[in-house]
Design an enzyme around this catalytic site. Sequence first.
Site, PDB file in Angstrom:
ATOM      1  N   SER A  93       1.056  -0.924  -0.082  1.00  0.00           N
ATOM      2  CA  SER A  93      -0.026   0.006   0.187  1.00  0.00           C
ATOM      3  C   SER A  93       0.675   0.826   0.176  1.00  0.00           C
ATOM      4  O   SER A  93       1.896   0.836   0.165  1.00  0.00           O
ATOM      5  CB  SER A  93      -1.265   0.156   1.300  1.00  0.00           C
ATOM      6  OG  SER A  93      -0.294   0.596   2.082  1.00  0.00           O
ATOM      7  N   VAL A  94       0.185   2.620  -0.125  1.00  0.00           N
ATOM      8  CA  VAL A  94       1.166   3.278   0.074  1.00  0.00           C
ATOM      9  C   VAL A  94       1.094   4.003   1.198  1.00  0.00           C
ATOM     10  O   VAL A  94       2.537   5.003   1.594  1.00  0.00           O
ATOM     11  CB  VAL A  94      -0.481   4.475  -1.254  1.00  0.00           C
ATOM     12  CG1 VAL A  94      -1.406   4.747   0.398  1.00  0.00           C
ATOM     13  CG2 VAL A  94      -0.007   6.225  -1.351  1.00  0.00           C
ATOM     14  N   LYS A  95       0.643   3.704   2.077  1.00  0.00           N
ATOM     15  CA  LYS A  95       1.127   3.525   3.783  1.00  0.00           C
ATOM     16  C   LYS A  95       2.382   3.546   4.010  1.00  0.00           C
ATOM     17  O   LYS A  95       2.901   3.734   5.034  1.00  0.00           O
ATOM     18  CB  LYS A  95       0.389   3.092   4.248  1.00  0.00           C
ATOM     19  CG  LYS A  95      -1.238   3.723   4.381  1.00  0.00           C
ATOM     20  CD  LYS A  95      -1.683   5.105   4.189  1.00  0.00           C
ATOM     21  CE  LYS A  95      -2.958   5.879   5.013  1.00  0.00           C
ATOM     22  NZ  LYS A  95      -2.806   6.555   5.116  1.00  0.00           N
ATOM     23  N   ASP A  96       2.890   2.637   3.118  1.00  0.00           N
ATOM     24  CA  ASP A  96       4.598   2.351   3.715  1.00  0.00           C
ATOM     25  C   ASP A  96       5.572   3.648   3.409  1.00  0.00           C
ATOM     26  O   ASP A  96       6.549   3.486   3.855  1.00  0.00           O
ATOM     27  CB  ASP A  96       5.434   1.133   2.985  1.00  0.00           C
ATOM     28  CG  ASP A  96       4.476  -0.502   2.921  1.00  0.00           C
ATOM     29  OD1 ASP A  96       3.229  -0.314   3.180  1.00  0.00           O
ATOM     30  OD2 ASP A  96       5.034  -1.220   1.576  1.00  0.00           O
ATOM     31  N   ALA A 105       4.550   5.924   6.482  1.00  0.00           N
ATOM     32  CA  ALA A 105       4.688   4.710   7.738  1.00  0.00           C
ATOM     33  C   ALA A 105       6.768   4.689   8.131  1.00  0.00           C
ATOM     34  O   ALA A 105       6.397   5.255   9.073  1.00  0.00           O
ATOM     35  CB  ALA A 105       5.211   3.755   7.830  1.00  0.00           C
TER      36      ALA A 105
END
Length: 453
Positions: free
Chosen positions: A42-45, A48
């Site tokens: 996901s883009v959230k890596d 994070a």
Amino acid sequence: MDFSNNILETIGNTPLVKLNKIVAEIDALVLAKVETFNPGNSVKDRMAVKMIEDAEADGRLKPGGTIIEGTSGNTGMGLALVAIVKGYKLICVISDKQSKEKMDILRAVGAKVVVCPTDVEPTDPRSYYSVSKRLAEETPNSWYVNQYDNMSNSLAHYEQTGPEIWKQTDGKITHFVVGVGTGGTISGVGKYLKEKNPNIKVWGIDTYGSVFKKYHETGIFDENEIYSYITEGIGEDILPKNVDFSLIDGFTKVTDKDAAVYTRKIALEEGIFVGNSAGACIKGLLQLKEHFKPDDVVVVLFHDSGSRYVGKMFNDDWMRERGFLEENVTKAEDVIKDHIDKELIVVRTEELVSHAIERMRKYKISQIPVVDINGFVGSVDETDLFRSYVADKNVAEKPIKEVMGKPFPIVKLGTPIEEVSKLFSKENDAVLVDLGNGHHHIITKYDIIGSIK
């Protein structure tokens, strides 16, 4: 040799893929930034890593510490990868509307998962916002990430995702379309792109039950707009600091059904297996089609992988239960086909009212046909029983025949659904279908409502 020193070095530089069949009615070049190619899918890596590195740099996160975050799943996965590589513990607080797959994946990568109810106010002590903050206060050597108000979130996309898109399109991008949740992606990418070219339009995809669209258009935070919705990863009942409304040219809202249907369409028509917010983005893109011209280059961001939704949007039973499957319901049997094999629950004229009440409880039903040796002679429903009980507290020990109402109408297989619907009224809550060979099945108002597409 060409290798990465750890999994974190593989984050970013995700491909831009031309969409074809699913955007055939859009007269422009549409490119998908497919963020599922990140190691955490996901883009959230991206954010994070940035949030943790910034917290380390200023001392908020110390060696051996515990990271705590409220997440819809994807941020938790990104944080888990960083925690593994850097040696931190992780507690993820997640709402119960998120898919089981997301929860299982988080546990698989070592996170402790705390599940909270969805349908509560953000300030409720049971909400995942409140629980996250409380755990951070109670846990020694811990750091509460707070992706909503942590500005390292949008900074990650300003430094990484925006420049990637600009380079990949050779600066020819004219529109950026993305779902809005924490606001980090739209604000970070939007800021970078508008600095490069102020004429680039940035559109946010919102969902019904979220406050973003109305707040952007009117400046009013309308609590009446807040209600539970199914779509995951976009929309909010708060205004995160990461949402910079000044960078957003407009919002369009997408229904839960459309988001789910188009999530499946992306897989079937483009061969790209992505998540629920991607479906919302494509439907939103189609709703905005009049804004695009033939020479435009439109980039839409796909947040995460479809693997996190195999028990939901990619499951026929889940879709059918919510009326999301595109099926033609035209006849009586279409309405009940998913439970047509279940036995019809009945009560006899001489049985006691208490027996009918017990059957309603056991089978979780609201109405029961009444029979005698000649066939169907009456009916009882929970409203009748309630009224009878108010009038006579001893009604439970009376025979059914003393409180029953008229028998339910009976229709044949093949009866058009329009004709079945006309048989429902204030006095009649169900219809029986004659299946032949002396067997019958019941259609309730709930069945009719569930068949509405």
